[in-house]
Design an enzyme around this catalytic site. Structure first.
Site, PDB file in Angstrom:
ATOM      1  N   THR A   1      80.222 -53.585 -28.573  1.00 17.96           N
ATOM      2  CA  THR A   1      78.992 -52.869 -28.248  1.00 17.96           C
ATOM      3  C   THR A   1      78.021 -53.743 -27.466  1.00 17.96           C
ATOM      4  O   THR A   1      76.859 -53.364 -27.285  1.00 17.96           O
ATOM      5  CB  THR A   1      78.300 -52.360 -29.526  1.00 17.96           C
ATOM      6  OG1 THR A   1      78.126 -53.448 -30.436  1.00 17.96           O
ATOM      7  CG2 THR A   1      79.128 -51.268 -30.187  1.00 17.96           C
ATOM      8  N   ALA A   2      78.481 -54.898 -26.994  1.00 14.50           N
ATOM      9  CA  ALA A   2      77.621 -55.807 -26.235  1.00 14.50           C
ATOM     10  C   ALA A   2      78.008 -55.758 -24.756  1.00 14.50           C
ATOM     11  O   ALA A   2      78.053 -54.693 -24.158  1.00 14.50           O
ATOM     12  CB  ALA A   2      77.736 -57.221 -26.817  1.00 14.50           C
ATOM     13  N   TYR A   3      78.296 -56.901 -24.145  1.00 14.33           N
ATOM     14  CA  TYR A   3      78.594 -56.958 -22.711  1.00 14.33           C
ATOM     15  C   TYR A   3      79.782 -56.073 -22.362  1.00 14.33           C
ATOM     16  O   TYR A   3      79.795 -55.403 -21.325  1.00 14.33           O
ATOM     17  CB  TYR A   3      78.850 -58.406 -22.314  1.00 14.33           C
ATOM     18  CG  TYR A   3      78.980 -58.673 -20.824  1.00 14.33           C
ATOM     19  CD1 TYR A   3      78.622 -57.731 -19.871  1.00 14.33           C
ATOM     20  CD2 TYR A   3      79.447 -59.907 -20.381  1.00 14.33           C
ATOM     21  CE1 TYR A   3      78.731 -58.007 -18.520  1.00 14.33           C
ATOM     22  CE2 TYR A   3      79.561 -60.194 -19.035  1.00 14.33           C
ATOM     23  CZ  TYR A   3      79.206 -59.231 -18.097  1.00 14.33           C
ATOM     24  OH  TYR A   3      79.322 -59.509 -16.768  1.00 14.33           O
ATOM     25  N   ALA A   4      80.787 -56.044 -23.231  1.00 13.40           N
ATOM     26  CA  ALA A   4      81.977 -55.233 -22.949  1.00 13.40           C
ATOM     27  C   ALA A   4      81.615 -53.765 -22.758  1.00 13.40           C
ATOM     28  O   ALA A   4      82.197 -53.080 -21.907  1.00 13.40           O
ATOM     29  CB  ALA A   4      82.990 -55.383 -24.091  1.00 13.40           C
ATOM     30  N   LEU A   5      80.663 -53.265 -23.526  1.00 15.59           N
ATOM     31  CA  LEU A   5      80.257 -51.865 -23.405  1.00 15.59           C
ATOM     32  C   LEU A   5      79.570 -51.619 -22.072  1.00 15.59           C
ATOM     33  O   LEU A   5      79.805 -50.587 -21.428  1.00 15.59           O
ATOM     34  CB  LEU A   5      79.321 -51.497 -24.563  1.00 15.59           C
ATOM     35  CG  LEU A   5      78.846 -50.046 -24.626  1.00 15.59           C
ATOM     36  CD1 LEU A   5      80.026 -49.096 -24.801  1.00 15.59           C
ATOM     37  CD2 LEU A   5      77.834 -49.856 -25.749  1.00 15.59           C
ATOM     38  N   SER A   6      78.735 -52.549 -21.634  1.00 15.81           N
ATOM     39  CA  SER A   6      78.045 -52.373 -20.355  1.00 15.81           C
ATOM     40  C   SER A   6      79.013 -52.426 -19.177  1.00 15.81           C
ATOM     41  O   SER A   6      78.705 -51.944 -18.086  1.00 15.81           O
ATOM     42  CB  SER A   6      76.961 -53.441 -20.183  1.00 15.81           C
ATOM     43  OG  SER A   6      77.521 -54.728 -20.021  1.00 15.81           O
TER      44      SER A   6
ATOM     45  N   ASP B   1      84.524 -59.796 -10.802  1.00 13.86           N
ATOM     46  CA  ASP B   1      83.368 -60.657 -11.051  1.00 13.86           C
ATOM     47  C   ASP B   1      83.536 -61.435 -12.346  1.00 13.86           C
ATOM     48  O   ASP B   1      82.863 -62.443 -12.553  1.00 13.86           O
ATOM     49  CB  ASP B   1      82.088 -59.825 -11.133  1.00 13.86           C
ATOM     50  CG  ASP B   1      81.581 -59.404  -9.756  1.00 13.86           C
ATOM     51  OD1 ASP B   1      82.156 -59.837  -8.745  1.00 13.86           O
ATOM     52  OD2 ASP B   1      80.607 -58.627  -9.704  1.00 13.86           O
TER      53      ASP B   1
ATOM     54  N   ASP C   1      70.021 -59.840 -32.836  1.00 12.51           N
ATOM     55  CA  ASP C   1      71.461 -60.073 -32.936  1.00 12.51           C
ATOM     56  C   ASP C   1      71.842 -61.482 -32.492  1.00 12.51           C
ATOM     57  O   ASP C   1      72.784 -62.070 -33.023  1.00 12.51           O
ATOM     58  CB  ASP C   1      72.223 -59.035 -32.100  1.00 12.51           C
ATOM     59  CG  ASP C   1      72.258 -57.669 -32.766  1.00 12.51           C
ATOM     60  OD1 ASP C   1      71.868 -57.565 -33.944  1.00 12.51           O
ATOM     61  OD2 ASP C   1      72.675 -56.702 -32.107  1.00 12.51           O
TER      62      ASP C   1
END
EC number: 2.7.1.23
Length: 308
Positions: A186-191, A175, A71
């Site tokens: 579905t990337a950092y926002a999901l985590s 943070d 990706d």
């Protein structure tokens, strides 16, 4: 003829990728297409049998670009080519593959379908962001996934004020803060516990990262809004904060700097073989449970004996 000139872009320094690129180039040539190798891809793989082109030259000449990699490779290619309106096909040679959705083993058949006009397409939005200090623009970049404001590695929480279309929304300590497109949801926002946005949703997701107050929750905003984040405090003076536009970083933020984010003027068009399903991608990549099929026993997968 559909897509008379096709550009190939591959993940740099990826062992074994040259053979896959050459096989695909041969398939395209046999189908009567002109093949261009993205210049950095050719340089890093040692491929010399085909003409090379910069991103601008690909934008001027190519009617399709095929990306082989993960990706991250697709993010970079999409940012460079979006303004030229070149459609992209993603073949997964990485780990996750949300936007490089075609399996390497299925690539030849998928590309044949696309060349024959048997494909589905969807439009993805980009973000345009700037870092401003007073009246000066210090940095500007586009992002396919997200714009992230984050504290320095050893610094404390950062305090920031968020406004939307000039209206005050919130002041928070955290943070960091993620502003993501539907693709980036579905990337950092999901985590960071943000919601998943379907690519057809005209929205942006704003997700605090480890906020001090648990009442600071993710929110979905219209995609045509302007979001401005003002740094009130970057923690310890020597720590500072950083702004990340996908993989592009500005790491010299200080108090009172502003990060302004809006939807970019152009979009990215992704092509998929017929039968592509965004929901199938989510099920596969996120290991979502499925209902047991007939013949399974007590919710177990008949082949593995593991919970479905």
């Amino acid at each position: 003829m559909l897509f008379p000139t096709v550009a190939l872009i591959g993940r740099h320094n990826d062992a074994g990728i040259a053979g896959h690129l050459l096989a695909l180039a041969g398939q395209l040539s046999d189908a009567g297409r002109e093949v261009l190798f993205e210049a950095e891809t050719a340089a890093n793989t040692g491929v010399t049998a085909y003409p090379t082109a910069t991103a601008a030259q690909i934008g001027a000449r190519a009617s399709l670009a095929i990306v082989i990699g993960g990706d991250g490779t697709m993010l970079g290619a999409a940012r460079r080519l979006a303004r030229f309106n070149v459609p992209l096909v993603g073949i997964n040679h990485g780990r996750v593959g949300f936007v490089t959705d075609i399996r390497l083993s299925a690539a030849a058949d998928a590309i044949r379908q696309v060349l024959e006009g048997r494909y589905e397409s969807d439009e993805r939005i980009l973000l345009a962001g700037t870092v401003r200090r007073g009246e000066d623009v210090l940095y500007e970049a586009e992002a396919f996934n997200d714009v992230v404001l984050s504290r320095a590695g050893r610094g404390g929480m950062i305090e920031m004020h968020v406004s939307v279309n000039g209206a005050s929304m919130a002041t928070m300590r955290a943070d960091g803060l993620v502003i993501a497109t539907p693709t980036g949801s579905t990337a950092y926002a999901l985590s960071a516990n943000g919601p998943i946005l379907h690519p057809g949703v005209h929205g942006l997701v704003l997700v605090p990262v480890a906020p001090q107050a648990l009442s600071n929750r993710p929110i979905v905003l219209p995609s045509d809004c302007e979001i401005e984040i003002t740094l009130v405090s970057t923690g310890r003076v020597e720590a500072g904060a950083s702004a990340h536009f996908d993989m592009q970083t500005w790491s010299q933020l200080t108090d009172d700097d502003r990060i302004v984010v809006r939807r970019a003027a152009h979009t990215i068009r992704l092509l998929h073989p017929l039968g592509y399903s965004y929901y199938a991608t989510l099920r596969q990549k996120l290991n979502w449970n499925r209902m047991p099929s007939q013949g399974d026993s007590d919710g177990e997968d008949a082949a593995s004996g593991c919970p479905a």
